[in-house]
Design an enzyme around this catalytic site. Structure first.
Site, short mmCIF file in Angstrom:
data_model
loop_
_atom_site.label_atom_id
_atom_site.label_comp_id
_atom_site.label_asym_id
_atom_site.label_seq_id
_atom_site.Cartn_x
_atom_site.Cartn_y
_atom_site.Cartn_z
N ARG A 137 0.60 14.21 13.93
CA ARG A 137 1.13 14.03 12.58
C ARG A 137 1.21 15.33 11.77
O ARG A 137 0.53 15.49 10.75
CB ARG A 137 0.32 12.97 11.82
N ARG A 169 -8.71 -0.49 4.75
CA ARG A 169 -7.85 0.56 4.17
C ARG A 169 -6.52 -0.02 3.72
O ARG A 169 -5.92 0.47 2.77
CB ARG A 169 -7.57 1.64 5.22
N CYS A 206 -4.97 13.01 13.71
CA CYS A 206 -5.47 11.69 13.30
C CYS A 206 -5.43 10.79 14.52
O CYS A 206 -4.84 11.16 15.54
CB CYS A 206 -4.67 11.20 12.11
N LYS A 240 0.82 -1.22 0.00
CA LYS A 240 0.00 0.00 0.00
C LYS A 240 0.85 1.26 0.00
O LYS A 240 0.63 2.17 -0.79
CB LYS A 240 -0.91 0.01 1.25
N ASN A 241 1.83 1.30 0.92
CA ASN A 241 2.59 2.54 1.08
C ASN A 241 3.63 2.76 -0.02
O ASN A 241 4.28 3.80 -0.05
CB ASN A 241 3.22 2.61 2.48
N ASP A 258 4.39 0.36 12.21
CA ASP A 258 3.21 -0.28 11.60
C ASP A 258 3.06 -1.76 11.99
O ASP A 258 2.09 -2.41 11.59
CB ASP A 258 3.25 -0.14 10.07
N1 EPU Z 1 6.51 14.37 11.40
C1 EPU Z 1 6.65 15.70 11.75
N2 EPU Z 1 6.58 16.64 10.76
C2 EPU Z 1 6.39 16.31 9.46
C3 EPU Z 1 6.24 14.97 9.11
C4 EPU Z 1 6.31 14.02 10.10
O1 EPU Z 1 6.84 16.03 12.92
O2 EPU Z 1 6.33 17.23 8.63
C5 EPU Z 1 6.57 13.34 12.44
C6 EPU Z 1 5.26 12.56 12.57
O3 EPU Z 1 4.35 13.25 13.41
C7 EPU Z 1 5.75 11.26 13.15
C8 EPU Z 1 7.11 11.06 12.48
O4 EPU Z 1 7.50 12.35 12.03
O5 EPU Z 1 5.93 11.39 14.53
C9 EPU Z 1 7.12 10.11 11.30
O6 EPU Z 1 6.05 10.38 10.44
P1 EPU Z 1 6.12 10.18 8.87
O7 EPU Z 1 5.97 11.49 8.22
O8 EPU Z 1 7.31 9.34 8.52
O9 EPU Z 1 4.80 9.34 8.60
P2 EPU Z 1 3.92 9.42 7.29
O10 EPU Z 1 4.81 9.68 6.14
O11 EPU Z 1 2.77 10.31 7.53
C10 EPU Z 1 4.15 6.89 6.67
C11 EPU Z 1 3.20 5.75 6.42
C12 EPU Z 1 2.60 5.34 7.75
C13 EPU Z 1 3.72 4.92 8.71
C14 EPU Z 1 4.73 6.07 8.86
C15 EPU Z 1 5.93 5.72 9.69
C16 EPU Z 1 2.45 6.15 4.16
C17 EPU Z 1 1.36 6.53 3.25
N3 EPU Z 1 2.18 6.17 5.47
O12 EPU Z 1 3.37 7.95 7.22
O13 EPU Z 1 1.75 4.23 7.50
O14 EPU Z 1 3.22 4.59 9.96
O15 EPU Z 1 5.19 6.48 7.55
O16 EPU Z 1 6.60 4.62 9.16
O17 EPU Z 1 3.55 5.81 3.72
C18 EPU Z 1 0.02 2.71 7.94
O18 EPU Z 1 0.25 2.17 6.84
O19 EPU Z 1 -0.73 2.18 8.81
C19 EPU Z 1 0.63 3.98 8.27
C20 EPU Z 1 0.16 4.78 9.21
#
Ligand code: EPU
Length: 424
Positions: free
Chosen positions: A122, A398, A117, A22-23, A306
């Protein structure tokens, strides 16, 4: 209301195939916005999030069609808009992934601010900061990020945290920036590597995926490309835990063990046998009594957040005490209170859950709160005595393709049922 009824106690035996990731699928679908002409993705999982992303892309003018099972064609030759509306971003945070490619293609994007969320606040500040460094002007108005760029310029960006979708957004913007963009402390997840590989197929200059420093040189003349998506490492890990927790003997096919090293290591510590079986397959044999193991989530290649909820379900029935520490998201313990309702002995102390294994769980009605939490409840239900009914299964849908069907083919007694709303 729909729910999943699980009659616990069945040993899982047989073979199961993991779906596409998915990701990885979502950023690759977003990358289709970068090119004129059809991008063809194979091994795309049929999931609610993929459907939502299709809706989002169609709203921007992308022609999307399924060409047989798992084959998705996306043609962004003519774009008709640049807005990701509130309703879709609210339903799926990954909608933010259109920001980078729209800026690269059109120099303008409007994306609703995602808001909080279930699993944490996030924020997306790092996406925006990096884009600003590339010359993007960002205005926040009426709940929307309005981003414009006359010209994107290559630059050096240091990410305070190795954000996954943040890295993906910046790389996609950078392919059309002038000069070299260097992203330091970039996410090293295999899904980011997939994006880099596809951008290269499209003709972009990208290197360094997996190393923590990504380099992109632009601008690029991009062309259509096709790509087969990697297997979903989180679905694979979840199925491995399903075998472990039921003392099962399951051959998991289409799995990249090199993407699952931390998970395999932890499962081995619990006494689970993990035997590679030829090309992209692994046999997982659950022990008579699961041993406890401590886990701390980390960005890749550490133990994935995850997989934290699923591992906690396993630790609930382990011999001894385990400490599970979540370092990525601040509120990703929503499954704890539901696991407790099934008899699990779990205490939360700050970012850690202290899990004292119990000899058995007992089936109960439980409610899913987010994607991975719902998987952990299903796993607990498989091991529990008696019936478990998991409601709010749209969360599960999802990110897991035909999860109940796959478990059922392995001998689980699991089926969809209608549940009285008041009872759920
Ligand atoms: N963060 C910030 N600022 C930002 C971006 C992130 O502070 O601008 C923080 C977040 O709050 C969090 C950490 O950095 O504490 C990591 O978040 P990240 O941005 O890496 O998460 P994401 O990109 O929103 C993806 C996956 C998630 C997975 C996370 C961590 C996708 C579409 N989603 O989310 O997947 O948990 O990376 O590995 O790739 C899932 O599939 O169930 C899922 C939630």
């Amino acid at each position: 209301m729909r729910g999943l009824l699980i009659e616990g106690g069945e040993r899982l035996v047989g073979e199961v195939k993991v779906s596409g990731a998915k990701n990885a699928a979502l950023p690759l679908m977003a990358a289709s916005l970068l090119v004129e002409g059809p991008v063809v993705l194979e091994n795309v999982p049929h999931l609610r999030d993929v459907e939502t992303f299709i809706q989002l892309l169609e709203g921007l003018g992308v022609k999307v069609s399924w060409r047989g099972k798992g084959v998705l064609e996306l043609d962004a030759s003519r774009l008709s808009g640049f807005t990701a509306p509130y309703e879709l971003v609210k339903a799926m945070r990954a909608s933010i992934l259109v920001l980078g490619p729209l800026l690269a293609r059109l120099g303008e994007a409007k994306v609703s601010l995602p808001g909080g969320c279930a699993i944490g606040a996030r924020p997306i500040d790092l996406h925006l900061k990096g884009l600003e460094q590339m010359g993007v002007e960002i205005r926040l108005e009426h709940g929307y990020i309005h981003a414009t760029a006359k010209r994107l310029k290559g630059t050096r960006i240091y990410l305070d945290l190795p954000t996954v979708t943040g890295t993906e957004n910046l790389v996609m913007a950078a392919v059309q920036a002038e000069g070299e963009t260097v992203i330091e402390n970039a996410a090293r997840e295999p899904e980011v590597g997939e994006l880099a590989a596809v951008l290269r197929k499209m003709g972009a200059w990208v290197e360094g995926e997996g190393s923590g420093v990504l380099k992109v040189r632009g601008p690029s003349q991009l062309r259509p490309a096709s790509h087969r998506i990697i297997p979903d490492r989180i679905e694979a890990g979840t199925l491995m835990v399903a075998s472990a927790i039921t003392q099962g003997n399951v051959l998991v096919r289409d799995v990249r063990l090199d993407h699952l090293e931390a998970v395999v290591e932890k499962l081995r510590q619990t006494g689970t046998e993990i035997k590679p079986a030829g090309d992209q397959a692994v046999r997982v044999i659950g022990p008579a009594r699961i041993l406890s193991a401590d886990v701390r989530t980390h960005p890749y290649p550490g133990f994935p957040t995850d997989m934290q909820a699923q591992f906690m379900a396993l630790m609930s029935v382990a011999q001894g005490l385990s400490v599970i520490t979540e370092t990525i998201f601040e509120n990703r313990f929503l499954h704890v209170s539901e696991l407790r309702r099934m008899g699990a002995d779990i205490r939360i102390q700050g970012p850690s859950a202290i899990v004292q294994g119990v000899p058995y769980l007992s089936g109960a009605p439980v409610t899913a709160t987010d994607l991975r939490a719902s998987a952990s409840l299903v796993l607990a239900g498989l091991a529990a005595e008696g019936d478990t009914v998991v409601t709010k299964i749209h969360h599960l849908e999802r990110g897991y393709e035909d999860f109940a069907g796959k478990l059922s083919a392995l001998g689980a007694k699991i089926r969809e049922v209608e549940v009285d709303e008041a009872a759920g």
